[in-house]
Design an enzyme around this catalytic site. Structure first.
Site, mmCIF file in Angstrom:
data_model
loop_
_atom_site.group_PDB
_atom_site.id
_atom_site.type_symbol
_atom_site.label_atom_id
_atom_site.label_comp_id
_atom_site.label_asym_id
_atom_site.label_seq_id
_atom_site.Cartn_x
_atom_site.Cartn_y
_atom_site.Cartn_z
ATOM 1 N N SER A 158 85.312 72.174 -26.182
ATOM 2 C CA SER A 158 84.418 72.209 -27.330
ATOM 3 C C SER A 158 85.040 73.031 -28.442
ATOM 4 O O SER A 158 85.866 73.913 -28.188
ATOM 5 C CB SER A 158 83.078 72.847 -26.927
ATOM 6 O OG SER A 158 82.284 73.136 -28.061
ATOM 7 N N TYR A 184 79.789 80.871 -23.464
ATOM 8 C CA TYR A 184 80.097 79.452 -23.634
ATOM 9 C C TYR A 184 81.527 79.291 -24.146
ATOM 10 O O TYR A 184 82.297 78.458 -23.642
ATOM 11 C CB TYR A 184 79.114 78.826 -24.627
ATOM 12 C CG TYR A 184 79.325 77.349 -24.858
ATOM 13 C CD1 TYR A 184 79.124 76.428 -23.846
ATOM 14 C CD2 TYR A 184 79.723 76.877 -26.111
ATOM 15 C CE1 TYR A 184 79.309 75.060 -24.058
ATOM 16 C CE2 TYR A 184 79.911 75.513 -26.336
ATOM 17 C CZ TYR A 184 79.707 74.623 -25.311
ATOM 18 O OH TYR A 184 79.895 73.274 -25.521
#
Length: 322
Positions: A158, A184
């Protein structure tokens, strides 16, 4: 390499004219969103798809469109149970595939979680690092013997990797304060570093690995986030974009989001993407400036020594050497 694909390209655009009959592929996270669309697109072109999901009942309903596509193309869909937050489940799923013995042409490590409250996996790892990285680390390595020469592994990372590098000293937030998006970021950086090192280890036998960013998409991945937070974040990014003379952020559709996965896994030349990070159906450029938040990859996510260090730590954490 073709430059005809970009941010708005869909899975159907990317796979136009591609025949995947006889190809066997595995996609994790086929109970919603990108995983379902990725599996559908591949099955629609004749691939035999193995879809992995934690909740098989949910996956059965979600993949009806995949079965429909497979029926029309001559492909197929098989579902297997895989809970990436439980290494016993990961090992059982991988061992069953190895015992079955059928080889794979492509593995897309798609499943993941984003920014939940602090928690731990069954094995005691911080939820995002344990699920997004360590679960796939064990799973893909355990089925590596099934990857044919010419096969590829696509690791879904990501743009969130730019939030944080991995922390090799404190991977589970035992001595540092837990910040959901930092965690994350760590896990997504780990997904890229995994592809870097897996590619290095397997490219001599013709197996390549690549990391991809699907883009900004509204899926179940954001279920832990307050919609007001997301809206405020987007407004902040768009204000910065406007100040830099750039267009505002546009959400991708799910078919656009899954396009880079199938492009990197099927269409792009292996030598052009192996060991690298791709976005919008092209190889990303290095982006070291902290203000560069719209595109690009941080160098720490592609550092070979860093990738090897994370691999060694991961083996130590899971108690297994690959």
């Amino acid at each position: 390499m073709s430059t005809s694909f970009g941010a708005k390209s869909t899975t159907d655009d990317v796979l136009a004219g591609v025949d995947l009959k006889g190809k066997r592929v595995l996609v994790t996270g086929v109970s919603a969103g990108l995983g379902v669309e990725t599996a559908r697109a591949l099955a629609a072109h004749g691939a035999d798809v193995v879809g992995a999901a934690r909740d098989l009942k949910k996956a059965e309903g979600a993949t009806a469109v995949v079965r429909e596509a497979a029926a029309k193309s001559g492909g197929s869909l098989q579902l297997i149970e895989l809970d990436l937050a439980d290494l016993a489940s990961v090992r059982a799923a991988a061992d069953a595939l190895v015992a079955d013995g059928r080889a794979f042409d492509l593995v897309i490590a798609n499943a993941g979680v984003m920014a939940p409250p602090f928690g731990k996996t069954v094995d005691g790892f911080e939820t995002q690092f344990g699920t997004n990285h360590l679960g796939h680390f064990v799973f893909v390595n355990r089925i590596a013997s099934l990857l044919k020469a010419g096969a590829r592994v696509v690791s879904l990372a990501s743009a969130g990797h730019r939030f944080s590098d991995v922390n090799l000293e404190d991977p589970n937030f035992e001595t540092t304060d837990y910040v959901p998006f930092e965690a994350y970021g760590r896990s997504k950086t780990a997904n890229i570093l995994f592809a870097v090192e897996f590619d290095r280890r397997h490219k001599e036998r013709g197996v390549r690995a690549v990391a991809v960013h699907p883009g900004g998409i509204q899926t179940e991945l954001a279920r832990h986030l307050d919609p007001a937070f997301i809206q405020g974040w987007i407004e902040q990014l768009n204000a910065q974009a406007a100040a830099e003379g750039q267009p505002p952020i546009e959400w991708k559709t799910i078919p656009q989001g899954a396009a880079t996965s199938v492009w990197a896994g099927v269409v792009a030349p292996a030598d052009a993407v192996g060991g690298l990070y791709c976005e919008d159906c092209h190889v990303a450029e290095l982006a070291e400036d902290a203000s560069q938040i719209r595109a690009g990859v941080r160098s720490y996510a592609l550092d070979p020594a860093h990738a090897q260090a994370l691999w060694a730590l991961s083996e130590k954490l899971v108690g297994e050497t690959f």
